[in-house]
Design a protein around this motif. Structure first.
Motif, short mmCIF file in Angstrom:
data_model
loop_
_atom_site.label_atom_id
_atom_site.label_comp_id
_atom_site.label_asym_id
_atom_site.label_seq_id
_atom_site.Cartn_x
_atom_site.Cartn_y
_atom_site.Cartn_z
N TYR A 183 0.82 -1.22 0.00
CA TYR A 183 0.00 0.00 0.00
C TYR A 183 0.85 1.27 0.00
N ALA B 41 2.26 4.63 -0.87
CA ALA B 41 1.65 5.70 -1.66
C ALA B 41 2.64 6.82 -1.93
N GLY C 138 -0.75 -3.67 -3.45
CA GLY C 138 -1.54 -2.46 -3.18
C GLY C 138 -0.76 -1.17 -3.34
N HIS D 133 0.56 2.16 -4.66
CA HIS D 133 0.01 3.10 -5.63
C HIS D 133 0.78 4.41 -5.66
N ALA E 109 -1.47 5.50 -10.69
CA ALA E 109 -1.76 6.10 -9.38
C ALA E 109 -3.06 5.56 -8.80
N ASN E 110 -3.93 5.03 -9.65
CA ASN E 110 -5.21 4.48 -9.15
C ASN E 110 -5.38 3.07 -9.71
N PRO E 111 -4.56 2.16 -9.25
CA PRO E 111 -4.57 0.83 -9.87
C PRO E 111 -5.85 0.05 -9.63
N TYR E 112 -6.67 0.53 -8.71
CA TYR E 112 -7.85 -0.28 -8.36
C TYR E 112 -9.16 0.26 -8.88
N LYS E 113 -9.11 1.37 -9.62
CA LYS E 113 -10.39 1.93 -10.07
C LYS E 113 -11.12 0.99 -11.01
N ARG E 114 -10.36 0.19 -11.74
CA ARG E 114 -10.99 -0.75 -12.68
C ARG E 114 -11.71 -1.89 -11.96
N LEU E 115 -11.41 -2.01 -10.68
CA LEU E 115 -11.97 -3.11 -9.91
C LEU E 115 -13.47 -2.94 -9.65
N GLY F 214 -16.83 -5.71 -12.89
CA GLY F 214 -16.39 -5.05 -11.66
C GLY F 214 -17.10 -5.51 -10.40
N VAL F 215 -16.47 -5.19 -9.28
CA VAL F 215 -17.07 -5.40 -7.97
C VAL F 215 -18.12 -4.30 -7.78
N HIS G 66 -11.70 3.28 0.68
CA HIS G 66 -11.07 3.52 -0.62
C HIS G 66 -11.70 4.78 -1.18
N PRO H 210 -0.53 12.35 -1.38
CA PRO H 210 -0.32 13.00 -2.68
C PRO H 210 -1.64 13.23 -3.40
N GLY I 235 -4.12 13.19 -6.60
CA GLY I 235 -4.25 12.41 -7.82
C GLY I 235 -4.11 10.92 -7.65
N SER I 236 -3.74 10.47 -6.43
CA SER I 236 -3.71 9.02 -6.25
C SER I 236 -4.84 8.64 -5.31
N ASP I 237 -5.36 7.45 -5.47
CA ASP I 237 -6.43 6.99 -4.59
C ASP I 237 -5.95 6.97 -3.15
#
Lengths: 239, 503
Positions: free
Chosen positions: A139, A141, A165, A167, A229-235, B96-97, B253, B270, B272-274
């Motif tokens: 995780y 960041a 995790g 990112h 930067a948002n590797p999980y948005k596709r999830l 997707g979930v 999240h 930062p 722009g990152s989740d």
């Protein structure tokens, strides 16, 4: 000021540290006291012995130099400052740190640098002289983790699930072998030599432990970074 | 040919005889439902974009609008609901979930409505709260302390830190980022005025709100967003979030879309990152580890602030609470499976956890049996919808309640359950400046103060009718409750008698 920690609780030690007018404080005979230097700023601690868990948690600018091994959760949520460990460090070292630097002469346990994040001008760093256990930099960041694998004959210098995790930030491994079970979203690059920010960290580490930077900085490293930067948005899908 | 599998769930009904084409609905709907058809000179609606938030209905100056659930139906099937079918279409399309918002909306049994409150008649007269004093103040924290006095009778013991609430209710954790700045500002002002506390959630504390620190509970979660010395120092209490009712076992999240520069600054992450804060604290694998974090936080704040540990109501909650009561924590917060959220995987939200009523009753029993109930206070949340729910929770054993959804509804939330999209026409679960500006923090604070003040009056009246004049005397007083329409085992778990059975 010099304190012999024998017989004192961690609470009492922290009160003594807080009340001292001296900038520099030596503590000897530390034997398992936890939470030493919690949220401390503006002081320099030199510690001999075996401090317990959570050394320098929430550290806010103080410098801690430990002559001995650190236990778990060193530098938890550290905001600023420096921790130098002449020895090994346990699990969850540098958990969620967002500033400052941790230098470890030897190895670290599991889950080092988890949740490490950069913030505005702050970019935290952990330099590990030896090897790291599993779950290094999960995780992550932001910030930089360097594992030098000093004295290792070869093989991966970090354990399983490195960077799950992740990112943000970077992990630099001085090794040609990738850790086992690297997750999909972590990309690896082989790099000969290191960029200036990493070189600076290695030089600092060398200066603290009496090593020659030239023996490390020109070597082949494996650079780990997230592919997005948002590797999980596709999830996810909105419902 | 592109086939639409999912059909609009709502219909925008416009009364043409009332519509004056002022186009206000068009401006008010950030989802882009309404538009003006200049050719035909009238307003039209795209039903597919409607989330049923009712913003257009509530703002329409001529009352020309209504939103209705669609009359279009799939072939009726008691097993395959429309939602079940639509969810499959969504997943078949995206892979997707499923992600949802707010609390579990499904038709599970709930117990607040099956608990009835006692009243005094003849022998033990009711109390008129308009005439007699009523004590609604409560203190939260550990009461486990051996009182010692010196020869002059002065207290030698250092008392553990406590929170003082004028009403046994607090605004539960909602992070800045998931909700807007104006929501936090309204909660902070209201908490101060009411003499209660609001909880920052795990997204840090905005610089401008440090002044409300005396009425602020700050949260420390696995991602440690915005956690540093000043943040801990500013607060009245610190809550360690181990779990939340809407998503036990799942972390937060916050999608990058909701992370504005100010949100990033407050979370200290930062831009722009989740912002990912996974389920486990990776440094907590046991009660001993939890104790270490509790003690670190206490050490960082000079042991001057109570520490709350928040967990979701799950099957093994008794044993978990028993451990927490020995971890050095001062308060246990239990969040039931109806608890809300800005975004949770649908399956987790709708299937994981247990009702808070059962969890509360069992935890209170267990801690009493083990003689550690006084170590901690118990705060419960997860769909406290009214002062009656609050009173019943206290009678079951809670010291106070957390309200989240109820607070948002008082600010205008219409429970459209679209928080995860980042578009909220009520200015609540959004970071879009134009939308945030729709929520006036002063007006919001006024409405929150009204809500809690009204609940306080109702609490006093209900206590009065029971012949009880303090919350203290109500707490854990399960003889004041009777169950109706419950099974034997439900009654046993809740520790209440069936309605009709005498004292």
């Amino acid at each position: 000021m010099k304190i012999n920690a024998n017989g004192y609780t961690a609470k009492k030690l922290n009160i003594m540290i807080g009340r001292s007018n001296d900038e520099s404080i030596e503590i000897e005979g530390v034997i398992g006291q936890r939470y030493i230097g919690t949220a401390l700023s503006g002081k320099i601690l030199e510690i001999e012995g075996a401090p317990g868990n959570a050394l320098g948690a929430f550290l806010d600018g103080a410098k801690i130099e430990l002559f001995g091994n650190a236990q778990e959760a060193t530098g938890d949520t550290m905001n600023a400052g420096e921790i130098v460990i002449h020895g090994n460090a346990g699990d969850a070292t540098g958990y969620a740190m967002r500033g400052g630097e941790i230098f470890i002469e030897g190895d670290v346990g599991y889950r080092c640098g988890i949740h490490m994040k950069a913030y505005r001008g702050n970019s935290p760093a952990i330099v590990i002289g030896g090897k790291a256990g599993s779950f290094l930099g999960e995780y992550q960041a932001g910030g930089t983790i360097v594992v030098l694998g000093d004295g290792r004959a070869g093989g991966a210098v970090a354990g399983y699930f490195c960077g799950t995790g992740m990112h943000g930030g970077e992990i630099w491994l001085r090794s040609q072998d990738a850790p086992a079970a690297l997750p999909e979203q972590v990309k690896t690059e082989r790099v000969k030599g290191v960029p200036s920010n990493v070189e600076m960290l290695i030089k600092k580490w060398c200066a603290k432990f009496g090593k020659e930077a030239i023996n490390y900085t020109g070597d082949e490293f494996l650079k780990l970074s997230p592919d997005d930067a948002n590797p999980y948005k596709r999830l996810y899908t909105p419902n | 040919m592109k086939v639409r599998y999912i059909l609009p769930a709502f219909e925008v009904l416009r009364d043409e005889s009332k519509c004056v084409n002022c186009r206000l609905c068009e401006r008010e709907c950030a989802n882009g439902v309404h538009s003006f058809d200049s050719e035909r000179g009238r307003m039209i609606a795209n039903d597919a974009k409607c989330v049923d938030c009712h913003r257009c209905v509530c703002t329409c100056p001529t009352g020309a609008l209504k939103i209705a659930e669609t009359k279009d139906v799939y072939r009726s099937n008691a097993n395959w609901s429309r939602a079940a079918i639509d969810e499959i279409y969504r997943q078949a399309e995206s892979g997707g979930v499923l992600l949802s918002s707010m609390g579990n909306p499904d038709t599970y049994p709930e117990f607040w409505n099956r608990l009835l409150i006692n009243a005094s008649q003849v022998t033990n007269p009711p109390i008129d709260p308009l005439r007699e004093p009523m004590e609604t103040q409560v203190r939260l924290g550990s009461g486990r302390v051996k009182i010692e006095r010196d020869e002059n009778g002065r207290l030698k013991t250092a008392l553990p830190p406590q929170l003082e609430l004028q009403v046994p209710v607090m605004f539960s954790a909602m992070s800045y980022g998931s909700v807007s700045y104006n929501v936090h500002a309204a909660l902070a002002r209201a908490a101060k005025e009411l003499g209660i506390y609001y909880n920052t959630g795990e997204g840090g504390l905005h610089r401008d709100l440090y002044g409300y620190g005396d009425h602020t509970i700050v949260q420390v979660a696995s991602g440690r967003f915005g956690v540093f010395r000043e943040y801990l120092d500013a607060a009245a209490a610190i809550e360690i979030k181990m779990g939340q009712g809407a998503k036990p076992g799942i972390g937060g999240h916050l999608p990058a879309a909701k992370i504005t520069p100010a949100v990033a600054r407050t979370r200290m992450i930062p831009e722009g990152s989740d912002a990912i804060s996974p389920a486990p604290h990776h440094d907590i694998y046991s009660i001993e580890d939890l104790r270490q974090l509790v003690m670190s936080v206490k050490e960082a704040t000079g042991c001057r602030k109570p520490v709350i540990v928040k967990v979701a109501a799950v099957h093994n909650i008794e044993a978990i609470a028993s451990g927490i009561a020995r971890s050095g924590a001062d308060v246990i917060a239990i969040d039931g499976f109806r608890g809300g959220t800005g975004a949770a995987p649908t399956r987790i939200r709708d299937n994981v956890g247990i009702p808070v009523e059962l969890a509360l009753a069992r935890v209170d029993d267990r801690l009493r049996e083990e003689g550690v109930r006084d170590n901690v206070s118990i705060v419960v949340g997860g769909s406290i919808r009214s002062s009656a729910d609050m009173l019943k929770a206290i009678a079951l054993g809670a010291d106070a309640c957390y309200i989240g959804t109820a607070a948002l509804i008082s600010l205008g939330c219409h429970l459209c359950r679209s928080c995860h999209t980042g578009i909220c026409n009520w200015g609540i679960a959004t970071q879009i400046p134009d939308l945030v500006a729709r929520l006036d923090p002063d007006e919001g604070a006024r409405r929150l103060v009204n809500l809690v003040t009204a609940w306080k009056h109702e609490l006093e009246e209900m206590m009065g009718c029971m012949g009880i004049n303090s919350v203290e005397a109500l707490r854990g007083n399960r003889l004041m409750l009777r169950g109706i329409g419950m099974t034997e085992s439900e009654l046993r778990l809740l520790g209440v008698k069936p309605a009709g059975e005498s004292m």
